[in-house]
Design a protein around this motif. Sequence first.
Motif, PDB file in Angstrom:
ATOM      1  N   VAL A   1       0.864  -1.185   0.000  1.00 33.98           N
ATOM      2  CA  VAL A   1       0.000   0.000   0.000  1.00 33.98           C
ATOM      3  C   VAL A   1       0.896   1.228   0.000  1.00 33.98           C
ATOM      4  CG1 VAL A   1      -1.895   1.178   1.178  1.00 33.98           C
ATOM      5  CG2 VAL A   1      -1.629  -1.306   1.439  1.00 33.98           C
ATOM      6  N   ARG A   2       0.631   2.156  -0.926  1.00 37.95           N
ATOM      7  CA  ARG A   2       1.521   3.316  -1.072  1.00 37.95           C
ATOM      8  C   ARG A   2       0.743   4.620  -1.045  1.00 37.95           C
ATOM      9  NH1 ARG A   2       6.456   1.648  -3.137  1.00 37.95           N
ATOM     10  NH2 ARG A   2       6.473  -0.397  -4.150  1.00 37.95           N
ATOM     11  N   ASN A   3       1.231   5.544  -0.222  1.00 40.15           N
ATOM     12  CA  ASN A   3       0.673   6.898  -0.160  1.00 40.15           C
ATOM     13  C   ASN A   3       1.598   7.905  -0.817  1.00 40.15           C
ATOM     14  OD1 ASN A   3      -1.659   6.175   1.448  1.00 40.15           O
ATOM     15  ND2 ASN A   3      -0.181   5.761   3.086  1.00 40.15           N
ATOM     16  N   GLY A  31      11.159   3.942  -2.854  1.00 40.89           N
ATOM     17  CA  GLY A  31      11.630   2.589  -3.148  1.00 40.89           C
ATOM     18  C   GLY A  31      11.401   2.162  -4.583  1.00 40.89           C
ATOM     19  N   SER A  32      10.865   0.948  -4.726  1.00 39.55           N
ATOM     20  CA  SER A  32      10.766   0.357  -6.063  1.00 39.55           C
ATOM     21  C   SER A  32       9.788   1.117  -6.966  1.00 39.55           C
ATOM     22  CB  SER A  32      10.394  -1.118  -5.977  1.00 39.55           C
ATOM     23  OG  SER A  32       9.073  -1.264  -5.536  1.00 39.55           O
ATOM     24  N   LEU A  33       8.791   1.779  -6.400  1.00 40.27           N
ATOM     25  CA  LEU A  33       7.853   2.557  -7.238  1.00 40.27           C
ATOM     26  C   LEU A  33       8.566   3.762  -7.844  1.00 40.27           C
ATOM     27  CD1 LEU A  33       4.836   2.906  -8.204  1.00 40.27           C
ATOM     28  CD2 LEU A  33       4.704   4.652  -6.435  1.00 40.27           C
ATOM     29  N   ILE A  36       4.543   6.284   4.646  1.00 41.83           N
ATOM     30  CA  ILE A  36       4.862   6.407   3.222  1.00 41.83           C
ATOM     31  C   ILE A  36       4.272   5.232   2.443  1.00 41.83           C
ATOM     32  CG2 ILE A  36       6.765   6.574   1.542  1.00 41.83           C
ATOM     33  CD1 ILE A  36       6.530   8.915   3.665  1.00 41.83           C
ATOM     34  N   ASP A  37       4.627   4.015   2.875  1.00 43.83           N
ATOM     35  CA  ASP A  37       4.122   2.793   2.237  1.00 43.83           C
ATOM     36  C   ASP A  37       4.324   1.633   3.214  1.00 43.83           C
ATOM     37  OD1 ASP A  37       6.818   2.012   2.060  1.00 43.83           O
ATOM     38  OD2 ASP A  37       7.004   2.680  -0.009  1.00 43.83           O
ATOM     39  N   PHE A  38       3.707   0.501   2.934  1.00 44.17           N
ATOM     40  CA  PHE A  38       3.871  -0.670   3.807  1.00 44.17           C
ATOM     41  C   PHE A  38       3.410  -1.924   3.091  1.00 44.17           C
ATOM     42  CE2 PHE A  38      -0.656  -1.009   5.106  1.00 44.17           C
ATOM     43  CZ  PHE A  38      -1.104   0.266   4.794  1.00 44.17           C
ATOM     44  N   CYS A  80       7.261  -1.328   6.959  1.00 41.08           N
ATOM     45  CA  CYS A  80       6.641  -0.025   6.642  1.00 41.08           C
ATOM     46  C   CYS A  80       7.733   1.003   6.417  1.00 41.08           C
ATOM     47  CB  CYS A  80       5.815   0.498   7.821  1.00 41.08           C
ATOM     48  SG  CYS A  80       4.529  -0.587   8.432  1.00 41.08           S
ATOM     49  N   ARG A  81       7.457   2.010   5.596  1.00 39.81           N
ATOM     50  CA  ARG A  81       8.318   3.193   5.588  1.00 39.81           C
ATOM     51  C   ARG A  81       7.659   4.236   6.475  1.00 39.81           C
ATOM     52  NH1 ARG A  81       9.642   1.680  -0.009  1.00 39.81           N
ATOM     53  NH2 ARG A  81      11.890   1.252   0.035  1.00 39.81           N
ATOM     54  N   PHE A  82       8.393   4.613   7.519  1.00 40.36           N
ATOM     55  CA  PHE A  82       7.934   5.632   8.462  1.00 40.36           C
ATOM     56  C   PHE A  82       8.894   6.813   8.363  1.00 40.36           C
ATOM     57  CE2 PHE A  82       6.793   1.817  11.374  1.00 40.36           C
ATOM     58  CZ  PHE A  82       5.453   1.843  11.057  1.00 40.36           C
ATOM     59  N   PHE A  85      18.926   0.567   7.290  1.00 39.62           N
ATOM     60  CA  PHE A  85      19.763  -0.630   7.120  1.00 39.62           C
ATOM     61  C   PHE A  85      19.994  -0.915   5.638  1.00 39.62           C
ATOM     62  CE2 PHE A  85      19.664  -5.264   6.326  1.00 39.62           C
ATOM     63  CZ  PHE A  85      20.830  -5.655   6.970  1.00 39.62           C
ATOM     64  N   ARG A  86      18.909  -0.914   4.846  1.00 36.30           N
ATOM     65  CA  ARG A  86      19.025  -1.219   3.404  1.00 36.30           C
ATOM     66  C   ARG A  86      20.044  -0.304   2.731  1.00 36.30           C
ATOM     67  NH1 ARG A  86      13.170  -0.695   3.394  1.00 36.30           N
ATOM     68  NH2 ARG A  86      12.150  -2.730   3.474  1.00 36.30           N
ATOM     69  N   ARG A  87      20.016   0.964   3.088  1.00 39.48           N
ATOM     70  CA  ARG A  87      20.811   1.982   2.375  1.00 39.48           C
ATOM     71  C   ARG A  87      22.063   2.390   3.130  1.00 39.48           C
ATOM     72  NH1 ARG A  87      15.856   5.729  -0.047  1.00 39.48           N
ATOM     73  NH2 ARG A  87      14.592   3.947  -0.711  1.00 39.48           N
TER      74      ARG A  87
HETATM   75  N1  UDP Z   1       8.278  -4.470   1.796  1.00 33.18           N
HETATM   76  C1  UDP Z   1       8.388  -5.510   2.689  1.00 33.18           C
HETATM   77  N2  UDP Z   1       8.860  -6.730   2.239  1.00 33.18           N
HETATM   78  C2  UDP Z   1       9.219  -6.942   0.957  1.00 33.18           C
HETATM   79  C3  UDP Z   1       9.112  -5.870   0.051  1.00 33.18           C
HETATM   80  C4  UDP Z   1       8.641  -4.654   0.487  1.00 33.18           C
HETATM   81  O1  UDP Z   1       8.054  -5.372   3.854  1.00 33.18           O
HETATM   82  O2  UDP Z   1       9.630  -8.060   0.619  1.00 33.18           O
HETATM   83  C5  UDP Z   1       7.766  -3.158   2.259  1.00 33.18           C
HETATM   84  C6  UDP Z   1       8.867  -2.108   2.330  1.00 33.18           C
HETATM   85  O3  UDP Z   1       9.380  -2.011   3.633  1.00 33.18           O
HETATM   86  C7  UDP Z   1       8.125  -0.844   1.966  1.00 33.18           C
HETATM   87  C8  UDP Z   1       6.995  -1.303   1.047  1.00 33.18           C
HETATM   88  O4  UDP Z   1       6.847  -2.689   1.296  1.00 33.18           O
HETATM   89  O5  UDP Z   1       7.548  -0.262   3.128  1.00 33.18           O
HETATM   90  C9  UDP Z   1       7.254  -1.051  -0.428  1.00 33.18           C
HETATM   91  O6  UDP Z   1       8.515  -1.593  -0.775  1.00 33.18           O
HETATM   92  P1  UDP Z   1       9.121  -1.418  -2.235  1.00 33.18           P
HETATM   93  O7  UDP Z   1       8.281  -2.147  -3.209  1.00 33.18           O
HETATM   94  O8  UDP Z   1       9.374   0.026  -2.482  1.00 33.18           O
HETATM   95  O9  UDP Z   1      10.459  -2.260  -2.190  1.00 33.18           O
HETATM   96  P2  UDP Z   1      11.899  -1.900  -1.637  1.00 33.18           P
HETATM   97  O10 UDP Z   1      12.251  -0.558  -2.204  1.00 33.18           O
HETATM   98  O11 UDP Z   1      11.764  -1.943  -0.162  1.00 33.18           O
HETATM   99  O12 UDP Z   1      12.706  -3.024  -2.193  1.00 33.18           O
END
Ligand code: UDP
Length: 239
Positions: free
Chosen positions: A96-98, A102-104, A177-179, A202-204, A218-220
Motif C-alpha cells: 500500500v503506497r501513499n 523505493g521500487s515505485l 509512506i508505504d507498507f 513499513c516506511r515511516f 539498514f538497506r541503504r
Molecule cells: N516491503 C516488505 N517486504 C518486501 C518488500 C517490500 O516489507 O519483501 C515493504 C517495504 O518495507 C516498503 C513497502 O513494502 O515499506 C514497499 O517496498 P518497495 O516495493 O518500495 O520495495 P523496496 O524498495 O523496499 O525493495
Amino acid sequence: MENIVKTEQLYEGKAKKVYATNNDNYVIVDYKDDATAFNGEKKGTIHNKGIINNRVTNHLMKMLEQNGIPTHLVEEISDRETIVKRVSIVPLEVIVRNIAAGSLSKRLGLDEGVKLSKTVLEYCYKDDDLGDPMVNEYHIMAMNWCSKEELDLIASYSLKINELLTDYLKDLNIELIDFKLEFGKTADGTIVLADEISPDTCRFWDSVTHEKLDKDRFRRNLGGEEDAYKEIMKRLLGE
Ligand code: UDP
C-alpha cells in the motif's frame, strides 16, 4: 485461556521463527534480531529489533482489531513471542503506497517523497526464488491463490488499514509512506491480517524532519537503525 506451550519448530524465516503448540488452532511466533534486505543478499543484525517488532506489531494489530479489522493476534507472551491463530498464508504481499519511494520511484521515475494523488495497491507473489514478482488480479485468479471474493476483501481491508494507520501515526508525528501486508485464512475460512506491521515492513518518516525511521536505514547503509527502531517504539508505546 488454556496454557499454550511451544512444541516443535515449524518454520524459520528471515525475521521470525514459528512454533507449533499444544493447540492446533494456535502457533507461536518468535521475532529475531536478524535483518536482511534485497531478497537476503544483505545480512546483518539490528540489536533488539525482534523485541521492538513484536511489541509494535501487537500494538498496531490491537488498534486495528478495535476498529473492525480481523487479525491473527491472540496474546503476547514475552518480549519476543506472541501466540497467533494458525492460518494458511495467502501467498501475496499487498503493498500500500501513499507517497512514492523505493521500487515505485525507480519503476516510474518519481522522486522519493512525491505524494500520490490516490492510494496505490500492488500485489507481489510471495516466492523468494522468484524474487517476489509483481502480479495483478488476473494472475491471482489464474493461479487460484485466492478467490475473487477473498481478494476483494483483502483489498478493502488493506485500504481501511491504511486509513486507520495513517491517522493513528499522524498524531505521533510519523508519516506513513508505504507498507506491506500479508493475510491468512483460519481453519474456518476467515480472512485475517497476519505477519507483522513494523519498521521492517513499513516506511515511516518523521512528519517534520522527514528523517527515515525504518529499515531503509539498514538497506541503504544510513546508520542509526537501532535508534530509529527505538524511536518508533517510544512514539507508539511510550517507552
Ligand atoms: N516491503 C516488505 N517486504 C518486501 C518488500 C517490500 O516489507 O519483501 C515493504 C517495504 O518495507 C516498503 C513497502 O513494502 O515499506 C514497499 O517496498 P518497495 O516495493 O518500495 O520495495 P523496496 O524498495 O523496499 O525493495
